[in-house]
Design a protein around this motif. Structure first.
Motif, PDB file in Angstrom:
ATOM      1  N   ILE A  26       0.851  -1.199   0.000  1.00  0.00           N
ATOM      2  CA  ILE A  26       0.000   0.000   0.000  1.00  0.00           C
ATOM      3  C   ILE A  26       0.884   1.245   0.000  1.00  0.00           C
ATOM      4  O   ILE A  26       0.674   2.173  -0.792  1.00  0.00           O
ATOM      5  CB  ILE A  26      -0.966   0.006   1.209  1.00  0.00           C
ATOM      6  CG1 ILE A  26      -1.873  -1.230   1.191  1.00  0.00           C
ATOM      7  CG2 ILE A  26      -1.778   1.300   1.242  1.00  0.00           C
ATOM      8  CD1 ILE A  26      -2.768  -1.356  -0.016  1.00  0.00           C
ATOM      9  N   GLY A  27       1.875   1.268   0.864  1.00  0.00           N
ATOM     10  CA  GLY A  27       2.810   2.393   0.903  1.00  0.00           C
ATOM     11  C   GLY A  27       3.582   2.542  -0.396  1.00  0.00           C
ATOM     12  O   GLY A  27       3.799   3.657  -0.885  1.00  0.00           O
ATOM     13  N   ARG A  30       1.258   4.124  -2.934  1.00  0.00           N
ATOM     14  CA  ARG A  30       1.131   5.570  -2.695  1.00  0.00           C
ATOM     15  C   ARG A  30       2.366   6.316  -3.202  1.00  0.00           C
ATOM     16  O   ARG A  30       2.257   7.404  -3.760  1.00  0.00           O
ATOM     17  CB  ARG A  30       0.933   5.843  -1.206  1.00  0.00           C
ATOM     18  CG  ARG A  30      -0.438   5.502  -0.709  1.00  0.00           C
ATOM     19  CD  ARG A  30      -0.614   5.959   0.746  1.00  0.00           C
ATOM     20  NE  ARG A  30      -1.806   5.373   1.298  1.00  0.00           N
ATOM     21  CZ  ARG A  30      -1.846   4.630   2.399  1.00  0.00           C
ATOM     22  NH1 ARG A  30      -0.747   4.402   3.083  1.00  0.00           N
ATOM     23  NH2 ARG A  30      -2.982   4.133   2.824  1.00  0.00           N
ATOM     24  N   GLU A  33       2.235   6.651  -6.922  1.00  0.00           N
ATOM     25  CA  GLU A  33       1.295   7.716  -7.288  1.00  0.00           C
ATOM     26  C   GLU A  33       1.922   9.099  -7.128  1.00  0.00           C
ATOM     27  O   GLU A  33       1.818   9.951  -8.008  1.00  0.00           O
ATOM     28  CB  GLU A  33       0.027   7.618  -6.443  1.00  0.00           C
ATOM     29  CG  GLU A  33      -0.869   6.463  -6.809  1.00  0.00           C
ATOM     30  CD  GLU A  33      -1.397   6.584  -8.221  1.00  0.00           C
ATOM     31  OE1 GLU A  33      -1.940   7.646  -8.583  1.00  0.00           O
ATOM     32  OE2 GLU A  33      -1.267   5.607  -8.978  1.00  0.00           O
ATOM     33  N   ARG A  34       2.571   9.323  -5.988  1.00  0.00           N
ATOM     34  CA  ARG A  34       3.191  10.634  -5.750  1.00  0.00           C
ATOM     35  C   ARG A  34       4.327  10.879  -6.737  1.00  0.00           C
ATOM     36  O   ARG A  34       4.484  11.986  -7.249  1.00  0.00           O
ATOM     37  CB  ARG A  34       3.693  10.733  -4.305  1.00  0.00           C
ATOM     38  CG  ARG A  34       4.339  12.064  -4.006  1.00  0.00           C
ATOM     39  CD  ARG A  34       3.351  13.221  -4.156  1.00  0.00           C
ATOM     40  NE  ARG A  34       4.073  14.495  -4.142  1.00  0.00           N
ATOM     41  CZ  ARG A  34       3.733  15.552  -4.854  1.00  0.00           C
ATOM     42  NH1 ARG A  34       2.663  15.528  -5.625  1.00  0.00           N
ATOM     43  NH2 ARG A  34       4.444  16.652  -4.789  1.00  0.00           N
ATOM     44  N   ARG A  57      -5.459   2.458 -12.629  1.00  0.00           N
ATOM     45  CA  ARG A  57      -6.031   2.769 -11.307  1.00  0.00           C
ATOM     46  C   ARG A  57      -7.489   2.321 -11.228  1.00  0.00           C
ATOM     47  O   ARG A  57      -7.920   1.746 -10.222  1.00  0.00           O
ATOM     48  CB  ARG A  57      -5.939   4.258 -11.030  1.00  0.00           C
ATOM     49  CG  ARG A  57      -4.562   4.716 -10.689  1.00  0.00           C
ATOM     50  CD  ARG A  57      -4.564   6.205 -10.329  1.00  0.00           C
ATOM     51  NE  ARG A  57      -3.278   6.756 -10.676  1.00  0.00           N
ATOM     52  CZ  ARG A  57      -3.023   7.523 -11.733  1.00  0.00           C
ATOM     53  NH1 ARG A  57      -3.985   7.895 -12.541  1.00  0.00           N
ATOM     54  NH2 ARG A  57      -1.802   7.948 -11.963  1.00  0.00           N
ATOM     55  N   LEU A  62      -2.679  -0.496  -7.319  1.00  0.00           N
ATOM     56  CA  LEU A  62      -2.329   0.176  -6.071  1.00  0.00           C
ATOM     57  C   LEU A  62      -1.561   1.458  -6.336  1.00  0.00           C
ATOM     58  O   LEU A  62      -1.488   2.333  -5.478  1.00  0.00           O
ATOM     59  CB  LEU A  62      -1.495  -0.756  -5.191  1.00  0.00           C
ATOM     60  CG  LEU A  62      -2.169  -2.058  -4.792  1.00  0.00           C
ATOM     61  CD1 LEU A  62      -1.193  -2.954  -4.050  1.00  0.00           C
ATOM     62  CD2 LEU A  62      -3.394  -1.777  -3.956  1.00  0.00           C
ATOM     63  N   GLY A  63      -0.985   1.564  -7.514  1.00  0.00           N
ATOM     64  CA  GLY A  63      -0.257   2.743  -7.953  1.00  0.00           C
ATOM     65  C   GLY A  63       0.129   2.555  -9.404  1.00  0.00           C
ATOM     66  O   GLY A  63       0.264   1.423  -9.867  1.00  0.00           O
TER      67      GLY A  63
END
Length: 108
Positions: A26-27, A30, A33-34, A57, A62-63
């Motif tokens: 999950i991290g 993220r 994505e960033r 997505r 998840l990214g």
């Protein structure tokens, strides 16, 4: 301004390494994505890349982010497993993109 973005990408890479070591998908998602947001701000995305990341997505990635040397419109999308990855590939195929699944695991 560009220096700030480059520094942020460097920090995101470090965080991604930690997420991988800890098995934190999950991290990691993220962070992908960033990273994509920063690369887009630097002008390193295209409308097609944005459509493909969005499709990934929507299919449950998840990214997703732009990747490569800037010559051909490649993305990487993070999935939770094989079936999930195949669903993402199907979504990308619907956008006339070539896609494949590559399993990655940490060498613990």
């Amino acid at each position: 301004r560009a220096r700030h973005h480059i520094d942020e990408v460097d920090a995101l890479v470090v965080r991604a390494e930690i997420a991988i070591e800890q098995g934190d998908v999950i991290g990691l998602g993220r962070g992908l994505e960033r990273n994509h947001e920063v690369l887009r701000a630097l002008g390193l995305s295209t409308p097609r890349i944005e459509r493909l990341c969005s499709a990934a997505r929507t299919a449950g990635a998840l990214g997703a982010k732009v990747t490569g040397a800037g010559g051909g419109g490649c993305i990487v999308a993070l999935a939770e497993g094989g079936d999930h990855a195949r669903s993402i590939c199907d979504a990308l195929h619907a956008h006339h993109a070539r896609a494949f699944v590559e399993e990655v695991s940490s060498a613990a």
